[in-house]
Design an enzyme around this catalytic site. Sequence first.
Site, PDB file in Angstrom:
ATOM      1  N   HIS A 132      -4.507   5.440  -1.874  1.00  0.00           N
ATOM      2  CA  HIS A 132      -4.100   4.399  -0.919  1.00  0.00           C
ATOM      3  C   HIS A 132      -5.129   4.411   0.225  1.00  0.00           C
ATOM      4  O   HIS A 132      -5.720   5.463   0.502  1.00  0.00           O
ATOM      5  CB  HIS A 132      -2.708   4.800  -0.401  1.00  0.00           C
ATOM      6  N   ASP A 209      -1.119  13.534  -0.631  1.00  0.00           N
ATOM      7  CA  ASP A 209      -0.402  12.360  -0.145  1.00  0.00           C
ATOM      8  C   ASP A 209       0.844  12.217  -1.032  1.00  0.00           C
ATOM      9  O   ASP A 209       0.745  11.803  -2.189  1.00  0.00           O
ATOM     10  CB  ASP A 209      -1.331  11.148  -0.270  1.00  0.00           C
ATOM     11  N   GLN A 212       4.519   8.480  -2.341  1.00  0.00           N
ATOM     12  CA  GLN A 212       5.236   7.869  -3.475  1.00  0.00           C
ATOM     13  C   GLN A 212       5.920   8.906  -4.351  1.00  0.00           C
ATOM     14  O   GLN A 212       6.535   8.547  -5.359  1.00  0.00           O
ATOM     15  CB  GLN A 212       4.266   7.040  -4.328  1.00  0.00           C
ATOM     16  N   LYS A 235      10.178   5.687   2.912  1.00  0.00           N
ATOM     17  CA  LYS A 235      10.132   5.466   1.465  1.00  0.00           C
ATOM     18  C   LYS A 235      11.172   6.317   0.745  1.00  0.00           C
ATOM     19  O   LYS A 235      11.411   6.143  -0.446  1.00  0.00           O
ATOM     20  CB  LYS A 235       8.734   5.792   0.939  1.00  0.00           C
ATOM     21  N   CYS A 373      -2.877  -1.981  -0.740  1.00  0.00           N
ATOM     22  CA  CYS A 373      -3.672  -1.019   0.049  1.00  0.00           C
ATOM     23  C   CYS A 373      -4.424  -0.054  -0.856  1.00  0.00           C
ATOM     24  O   CYS A 373      -4.540   1.142  -0.549  1.00  0.00           O
ATOM     25  CB  CYS A 373      -2.810  -0.251   1.042  1.00  0.00           C
TER      26      CYS A 373
HETATM   27  N1  PLP Z   1       0.032   6.753   0.583  1.00  0.00           N
HETATM   28  C1  PLP Z   1       0.624   6.059  -0.372  1.00  0.00           C
HETATM   29  C2  PLP Z   1       0.427   6.452  -1.807  1.00  0.00           C
HETATM   30  C3  PLP Z   1       1.441   4.974  -0.041  1.00  0.00           C
HETATM   31  O1  PLP Z   1       2.042   4.262  -1.014  1.00  0.00           O
HETATM   32  C4  PLP Z   1       1.603   4.632   1.316  1.00  0.00           C
HETATM   33  C5  PLP Z   1       2.416   3.457   1.704  1.00  0.00           C
HETATM   34  O2  PLP Z   1       2.568   2.533   0.974  1.00  0.00           O
HETATM   35  C6  PLP Z   1       0.962   5.411   2.279  1.00  0.00           C
HETATM   36  C7  PLP Z   1       0.188   6.458   1.882  1.00  0.00           C
HETATM   37  C8  PLP Z   1       1.104   5.120   3.732  1.00  0.00           C
HETATM   38  O3  PLP Z   1       2.385   5.397   4.178  1.00  0.00           O
HETATM   39  P1  PLP Z   1       2.856   4.970   5.632  1.00  0.00           P
HETATM   40  O4  PLP Z   1       2.511   3.513   5.761  1.00  0.00           O
HETATM   41  O5  PLP Z   1       4.309   5.245   5.649  1.00  0.00           O
HETATM   42  O6  PLP Z   1       2.063   5.812   6.590  1.00  0.00           O
END
Ligand code: PLP
Length: 416
Positions: A132, A209, A212, A235, A373
């Site tokens: 992401h 990260d 998900q 999430k 993203c």
């Molecule tokens: N990493 C992944 C794999 C995501 O799907 C997302 C959000 O969609 C993020 C990071 C970023 O999360 P946040 O916007 O809650 O900081």
Amino acid sequence: MSHPASAPDDPYDVERVRRDFPILHQQVNGHPLVYLDNGATSQKPRCVIDAISDYYLRDNSNVHRGVHTLAARATEAFESARTRAQEFLRAQDSKEIVFVRGTSEAINLVARGYAVPQLKAGDEVLITEMEHHSNIVPWQMICQETGALLRVLPIDEQGELSLDQLDDLMHAKTRVLALTHVSNALGTVNPLAQIIRKARDKGIVTIVDGAQAAPHMRIDVQKLGCDFYAFSGHKVYGPTGIGVLYGRMPLLREMQPYQGGGEMIRKVSFDETTYADPPYKFEAGTPNIAGAVGLAAALDYVDELGLERIARHELTLLKYATAAVEKVAGIRIIGRAREKAGILTFIIDGVHAHDVGTIMDHQGIAIRAGHHCAMPVMKKFGVAATTRASFGLYNTHQEVDALVSGLHEVREIMGT
Ligand code: PLP
């Protein structure tokens, strides 16, 4: 206290689960809402909404500094939420849990606070092609600053990491490996334990990260052996504006804060400031107390329902949806990894993903259309955008049927 719909040994009763989520029971554009955008954010059970509201109705105060009763209650609620997050991630110590706004802030904190002081020109930071933007851009920013180089582990046509290239990309100059547990654009679940073991053998610091992964599977940071792990509350059925960074204590001790202010200090004078111990030195200013309270209620909710049962339910939906969607003419599924979480991404020949999203919305179906993203993933598969249905613990087989008939409608309307 949360009241999940069924106890761990009961069969999964999705209709009862749905009753815990007031927002699901509405019509959108004249149709019952079908919410399949859980990858972007999930809906909140009543127990989370109540926990936040009860906190404001009864306990609201600032934390840590006060001696009065409400301050003590707010501090107790906030610190119990930290312990709850520690249990959820199976971390060793609640002091290894730093509250942040979400995954993005957690990764930025590690990049700035841990990596920048360690990196020299010519060092390398390794990420993967399925990240992401939140796990790309912070590393690019600090590479530009320090002269370190950003390296990328590619993915293959199935949407799996090309692990045969890992050894070549992890070498004496590699300092940090930052990778996702589950891809938001493809649904791929990465074989983390195996990758992290290799990185640790080579002395490379790992950050995962988990945005998900947290809603879909049991996470055990000690078994994974990672140095840092990040996830977002919103999430995992909790509120927005709160998230967790787990860090192994020796690394948190080394890591520098990148924001100064109240709460994060031991002693301040005009000549010098000494910082508080972790996690407090990373939590400058008044934290999101109600958010932490809501997050704890959400973690209670998913844990009591049972992450293993949730995962089973979502995988059944994914299998059912994959089989049905691939039968629709002109559809190509993007992301065919052997191990996937409840995310189904696809394109329809000759129809832009945004048009798919809009036509679906007319039928009350909420799905996501765009680059998610993850522009490098789109580039890899030669598309500008995809459509994504992402499943949560309250989704049903009937909702998958609605998705599929929605897709037939899209093809009819667009004449493809
Ligand atoms: N990493 C992944 C794999 C995501 O799907 C997302 C959000 O969609 C993020 C990071 C970023 O999360 P946040 O916007 O809650 O900081």
